[in-house]
Design a protein around this motif. Sequence first.
Motif, mmCIF file in Angstrom:
data_model
loop_
_atom_site.group_PDB
_atom_site.id
_atom_site.type_symbol
_atom_site.label_atom_id
_atom_site.label_comp_id
_atom_site.label_asym_id
_atom_site.label_seq_id
_atom_site.Cartn_x
_atom_site.Cartn_y
_atom_site.Cartn_z
ATOM 1 N N LYS A 271 52.213 35.813 38.147
ATOM 2 C CA LYS A 271 51.695 36.681 37.064
ATOM 3 C C LYS A 271 50.231 37.006 37.291
ATOM 4 O O LYS A 271 49.789 38.133 37.077
ATOM 5 N N ASP A 272 49.478 36.001 37.740
ATOM 6 C CA ASP A 272 48.053 36.212 37.978
ATOM 7 C C ASP A 272 47.842 37.214 39.119
ATOM 8 O O ASP A 272 47.026 38.134 39.007
ATOM 9 N N LYS A 275 48.569 40.751 38.091
ATOM 10 C CA LYS A 275 47.442 41.325 37.324
ATOM 11 C C LYS A 275 46.304 41.739 38.248
ATOM 12 O O LYS A 275 45.730 42.818 38.099
ATOM 13 N N GLU A 278 47.211 44.878 40.001
ATOM 14 C CA GLU A 278 47.106 46.039 39.100
ATOM 15 C C GLU A 278 45.652 46.488 38.962
ATOM 16 O O GLU A 278 45.356 47.672 39.002
ATOM 17 N N LYS A 279 44.767 45.512 38.849
ATOM 18 C CA LYS A 279 43.333 45.826 38.751
ATOM 19 C C LYS A 279 42.866 46.554 40.006
ATOM 20 O O LYS A 279 42.103 47.513 39.933
#
Length: 285
Positions: A271-272, A275, A278-279
């Motif tokens: 999950k990290d 993210k 995505e950033k």
Amino acid sequence: MKIYMNGNLVPKEQAVVSVFDHGLLYGDGVFEGIRVYGGKVFLLDQHITRLYESARAIRLDIPNSPEEMTAAVEQTVAANQLTDGYIRLVITRGAGSLGLDIQQTSNPQTIIIADTISLYPQELYEKGLKLITASTIRNHPQALSPQIKSLNYLNNILAKIEGTDADCLEALMMNHKGEVAECTGDNIFIVKNGILKTPSTDSGILEGITRNAVISLARQAGLTVEEVTLTRHDLYVSDECFLTGSAAEVIAAISLDGRPIGNGTPGPITKDLKKRYEKLTQGKS
Ligand code: PMP
């Protein structure tokens, strides 16, 4: 929709290739799948480099320089007013005779399509994907290097069919030595005891641009990343598993061959990294 064909932007109805094109007759050509985020083409230089390396490996001379190809991709994105989407850049060998001889072909075709893509249903980005192991193996490196992103995807397609027959949207492909290679259109990672592991390029994989970006992000985040030989056993006993690809981005895999991976839900490191990726796509790292 405007398609780039050999220097011109044409309506999609006019974007056609010859039935004698060896791209069609033999899968003789190379391609890239690239993303556009916020109007910017993501990691374009790396895709252009891989495209020219694939072409070189199959002795295909791309008529344009890499700089011209970069400009052509950007021109196609602008002409279609694409802010978020997917680019398919294809180079075929060109039309020839009904034989394999590349000397009988002329005019490689350069095709750039700028469109949208949604590879997997949105809910699976939250829940994760189920995988099976396909019996069809990845290309034997001594037959066709898996590093070449060629128009020949038949064994990946056969593996994908095995997946969909088993109600799985992706399938794991092993290499000729029985080691884990990758999935039909995505690279694979596992997490074991806090260490991120992915098959090395010697495992007979396409060296994914998303894979390399995720490895960098993970190292920046302080994780240990190992590019190693992985067996199916390693996957069965892993804590987390996820896939990467330009189209797929980062997506968790929650089971393999009906066995839950970890506790059967996307794990915290997955999950990290999702993210962080995505950033990065949004221009913030
Ligand atoms: N492996 C295979 C077989 C692929 O076709 C792809 C691209 N769809 C990938 C891995 C992921 O590569 P990338 O991150 O460069 O898109």
